[in-house]
Design an enzyme around this catalytic site. Sequence first.
Site, PDB file in Angstrom:
ATOM      1  CG  ASP A 207      41.164  37.737  42.409  1.00  0.00           C
ATOM      2  OD1 ASP A 207      41.959  38.519  42.958  1.00  0.00           O
ATOM      3  OD2 ASP A 207      39.934  37.767  42.614  1.00  0.00           O
ATOM      4  CG  HIS A 245      40.498  40.000  45.911  1.00  0.00           C
ATOM      5  ND1 HIS A 245      40.058  39.687  44.648  1.00  0.00           N
ATOM      6  CD2 HIS A 245      39.439  40.516  46.557  1.00  0.00           C
ATOM      7  CE1 HIS A 245      38.782  40.033  44.539  1.00  0.00           C
ATOM      8  NE2 HIS A 245      38.384  40.530  45.685  1.00  0.00           N
ATOM      9  CB  SER A 417      35.295  40.239  46.619  1.00  0.00           C
ATOM     10  OG  SER A 417      35.932  40.975  45.641  1.00  0.00           O
TER      11      SER A 417
END
Length: 595
Positions: A207, A245, A417
């Site tokens: 990520d 994220h 996600s």
Amino acid sequence: RDRGGDWSSDVCSSDLVGLLALTCVTSAANLLPRNYEASDYYVLHIDSEAAPADIARRLGLSHEGQLGELEDHHIFSAAKHEDDRVQDAIKARRKLRKRGASEADVLDTVKLAQKQKLKPRMEKRGIIPAFKGEPSGALPKRQEVNVENPVGLARQTEVKRILGIHDPIFNDQWHLYNNQQLGHDVNVTDVWIQGITGHNATVAIVDDGLDMYSDDLKENYFAEGSWDFNDDGPEPKPKLTDDRHGTRCAGEVGAAKNNVCGVGVAYDSKIAGIRILSKLITDADEAIALNYAYQQNQIYSCSWGPPDDGKSMDAPGILIKRAMLNAVQRGRGGLGSVYVFASGNGAMAEDNCNFDGYTNSIYSITVGAVDRRGDHPYYSEKCSAQLVVTYSSGGGDNIVTTDVGSNNCATTHGGTSAAAPLAAGIFALVLSIRPDLTWRDMQSLAMQTAVTIDSADDWQTTTIGKKFSHTFGYGKIDTWAIVEAAKTFKSLKPQAWLYSPWIKVNKPIPQGDQGLAVTYDVTADMLKEANLERLEHVTVTMNVEHERRGDLSLDLISPDNLISHLSATRKNDDSTSGYADWTFMSVVHWYVPTP
Ligand code: CA
Ligand code: CA
């Protein structure tokens, strides 16, 4: 091995080979920093017997090392130049050979040569900005769903007492225990009470970084499995302002049971960070990243992919595909790395996870989303390659998890996600008690134990009596069910393949719903010859010319009338290039013989 700073290709000098051989491959030459402004990089696949040094000398390149874990694949560098000097040399050599040159040339050992270019950045699959006409359920309105349920609250209090959970936002982590809509959670608490909390399982979050200094993550941070491919170095710390994220995804998997934020679904598992999303990278680097420390990292959680705009049709490049194949064959001591991919957030744009080569790979488990009310969230993509779903944002709520910072919690995590890492964490619970299961065993377990969700209207009863929906795959993951089934699961025999020949159709596709039918018969003898006892994935590789790709749709229909929508029409897809060697995938026709 020194990951602190002074690492170089010298680490792999011959006197160290032996004990250190395994670590050498991943930690040395191929992790040399790249300088894309000053240098060109080439990846060459060469014969095993060929010496990279000879190739480098012949072409005037520097040998940077092996490409990650891919044997016989090497990276070479040279000063930046607009030409592709390797292809030019290979072409020149071919010409000479045609003219009868007979002396040996090391260039003849090159099987594939690829000049690396920075590829478009992969999109994160987090909550997307509101669409026009988006259903109101998409916007967070937490108060609306906060209807107290005394039974749920009492049970939650009991669970916390038994497990000693004091994490301040645990009650908001409805995906772990939903104290309002009872049963709309991953059903993990009784698994934890059995003592199954992720010990000795490792998940790599591929990520935009992972805040290893967060008080919620540092206890479970796995440095040996981590690397920063964007700002070359061993520590994938978030650096950009929107590098949140990966940390949020990591928290869902392995946030510690302590006095910070909430807990991960596998709160005693190890979490590694592999940072690739914060700058442009090349296929070569992504290939290395997806195999990084693949003897230790068991599961790779990937909440990103090509744009979900309903017009993209992008697959990973050949080197990335080879890396994923390599991982399922050689990762985790040969049991195979488990790749988990988010299905994609493009449902509003009629995007479909069969137009994404990561999610429709047979080597990845594609995970979509369901919201806390059990409804299909407006963003979560459908496709015949989607295996399962799990909880995420929508229905007036989000996922609450760890954020970047020493003691920060995130309340706006979501999209597919958030579904993929939750699934990855549940698979970590499975591997914590059954580390001997293969990548295919995990897929079978997920398929077998998934639970049907009422809200979809597209369920079909499959050949083995399971229910499949293109909206929810085989349904939602039930942690208790998958862990129970894993306890006694008998590992599958090695994978078998049956290939059909190319079928040349060469007919126009008529307008309208009738379409053009092509049949292909698979006989019992063919199955026997291929040693095919079970059916897991079906892939269909197609070439179709069409002036507007978005008008095409494609169904695969089995003899018992089970339908895979391999592709669906897409309003935004104006492409005139049709389907060019595109491989669609379906898990709808999964077949297990009765014993
Ligand atoms: Ca915590
Ligand atoms: Ca997509």
